[in-house]
Design an enzyme around this catalytic site. Structure first.
Site, PDB file in Angstrom:
ATOM      1  N   HIS A  48       0.847  -1.190   0.000  1.00 49.04           N
ATOM      2  CA  HIS A  48       0.000   0.000   0.000  1.00 49.04           C
ATOM      3  C   HIS A  48       0.889   1.249   0.000  1.00 49.04           C
ATOM      4  O   HIS A  48       2.103   1.141   0.177  1.00 49.04           O
ATOM      5  CB  HIS A  48      -0.945  -0.001   1.210  1.00 49.04           C
ATOM      6  CG  HIS A  48      -0.234  -0.073   2.520  1.00 49.04           C
ATOM      7  ND1 HIS A  48      -0.220  -1.198   3.310  1.00 49.04           N
ATOM      8  CD2 HIS A  48       0.527   0.834   3.174  1.00 49.04           C
ATOM      9  CE1 HIS A  48       0.494  -0.976   4.384  1.00 49.04           C
ATOM     10  NE2 HIS A  48       0.965   0.253   4.331  1.00 49.04           N
TER      11      HIS A  48
HETATM   12  C1  T46 Z   1       2.874   0.414   6.934  1.00 46.89           C
HETATM   13  C2  T46 Z   1       3.540  -0.885   7.199  1.00 46.89           C
HETATM   14  C3  T46 Z   1       5.019  -0.775   7.316  1.00 46.89           C
HETATM   15  C4  T46 Z   1      -4.515  -0.307  13.343  1.00 46.89           C
HETATM   16  O1  T46 Z   1      -5.676  -0.439  13.782  1.00 46.89           O
HETATM   17  N1  T46 Z   1      -3.701   0.666  13.846  1.00 46.89           N
HETATM   18  C5  T46 Z   1      -2.418   0.841  13.406  1.00 46.89           C
HETATM   19  O2  T46 Z   1      -1.710   1.739  13.905  1.00 46.89           O
HETATM   20  C6  T46 Z   1      -1.919  -0.019  12.365  1.00 46.89           C
HETATM   21  C7  T46 Z   1      -0.511   0.138  11.828  1.00 46.89           C
HETATM   22  C8  T46 Z   1      -2.745  -0.986  11.874  1.00 46.89           C
HETATM   23  N2  T46 Z   1      -4.019  -1.135  12.368  1.00 46.89           N
HETATM   24  C9  T46 Z   1      -4.861  -2.204  11.833  1.00 46.89           C
HETATM   25  C10 T46 Z   1      -5.306  -2.023  10.378  1.00 46.89           C
HETATM   26  C11 T46 Z   1      -5.470  -3.463   9.907  1.00 46.89           C
HETATM   27  O3  T46 Z   1      -6.760  -3.925  10.235  1.00 46.89           O
HETATM   28  O4  T46 Z   1      -4.120  -3.425  11.851  1.00 46.89           O
HETATM   29  C12 T46 Z   1      -4.446  -4.254  10.750  1.00 46.89           C
HETATM   30  C13 T46 Z   1      -3.203  -4.636   9.964  1.00 46.89           C
HETATM   31  O5  T46 Z   1      -2.673  -3.473   9.306  1.00 46.89           O
HETATM   32  P1  T46 Z   1      -2.002  -3.539   7.872  1.00 46.89           P
HETATM   33  O6  T46 Z   1      -2.636  -4.593   7.046  1.00 46.89           O
HETATM   34  O7  T46 Z   1      -2.004  -2.150   7.302  1.00 46.89           O
HETATM   35  O8  T46 Z   1      -0.522  -4.010   8.247  1.00 46.89           O
HETATM   36  P2  T46 Z   1       0.793  -3.915   7.355  1.00 46.89           P
HETATM   37  O9  T46 Z   1       1.871  -4.594   8.119  1.00 46.89           O
HETATM   38  O10 T46 Z   1       0.553  -4.390   5.976  1.00 46.89           O
HETATM   39  O11 T46 Z   1       1.133  -2.351   7.269  1.00 46.89           O
HETATM   40  C14 T46 Z   1       1.601  -1.670   8.409  1.00 46.89           C
HETATM   41  C15 T46 Z   1       1.003  -0.265   8.465  1.00 46.89           C
HETATM   42  O12 T46 Z   1      -0.424  -0.359   8.447  1.00 46.89           O
HETATM   43  C16 T46 Z   1       1.452   0.581   7.301  1.00 46.89           C
HETATM   44  O13 T46 Z   1       1.126   1.930   7.570  1.00 46.89           O
HETATM   45  O14 T46 Z   1       3.441   1.279   6.264  1.00 46.89           O
HETATM   46  O15 T46 Z   1       3.023  -1.577   8.353  1.00 46.89           O
END
Ligand code: T46
Length: 132
Positions: A48
């Site tokens: 993303h």
């Molecule tokens: C990024 C990379 C490096 C929250 O509720 N609060 C938060 O602060 C974060 C980071 C995530 N979430 C929730 C949103 C999703 O339902 O946790 C779940 C997993 O998040 P995501 O699929 O976005 O995880 P990654 O590891 O793909 O991405 C994360 C960060 O979201 C993103 O900003 O740059 O780590």
């Protein structure tokens, strides 16, 4: 994208200490910190971009590959030392691959969590990049 070498104090018997300060070592005010741990080798995360969020990533333990794409050029960074930090500006597509079991990702972010700030579709990212 910018690599920032973090300050490091090594104490032979008691371990090493790495630190950074908001607006001094990284160029934004930190509003949120999160970490990812317990991921196995081969784990893929990210895929993303963020419209407005800036982030600073570092890996205090293990090895994580970060693939960055500004819509024109792709870059690969390996986070493999606690002192090595990666600043990611707005509108950069990122993908992360865990190269070692249990590598830890720590992230300092410039803003609170906002699902609306994410672009999770690559074609939408490319289109948005063109008009910005
Ligand atoms: C990024 C990379 C490096 C929250 O509720 N609060 C938060 O602060 C974060 C980071 C995530 N979430 C929730 C949103 C999703 O339902 O946790 C779940 C997993 O998040 P995501 O699929 O976005 O995880 P990654 O590891 O793909 O991405 C994360 C960060 O979201 C993103 O900003 O740059 O780590």
């Amino acid at each position: 994208m910018k690599i920032i070498k973090l300050k490091y104090l090594d104490h032979q018997d008691t371990g090493s200490l790495v630190f950074f300060e908001s607006l001094k070592d990284i160029p934004f005010e930190i509003k949120r910190i999160y970490s990812i741990q317990g991921a196995k080798k081969g784990t893929h995360r990210g895929k993303h971009a963020h419209k407005n969020l800036k982030q600073f990533l570092f890996c205090p333990y293990g090895k994580i590959q970060v693939l960055l794409d500004d819509g024109y050029k792709k870059t690969e960074i390996i986070l493999d030392h606690p002192q090595k930090g990666l600043l990611i500006e707005t509108m950069i597509w990122r993908e992360l691959v865990w190269l070692e079991d249990h590598s830890v990702l720590c992230v300092a972010a410039s803003d609170y969590y906002d699902a609306e700030d994410y672009i999770r579709d690559y074609e939408e990212f490319k289109q948005t990049r063109k008009i910005r």
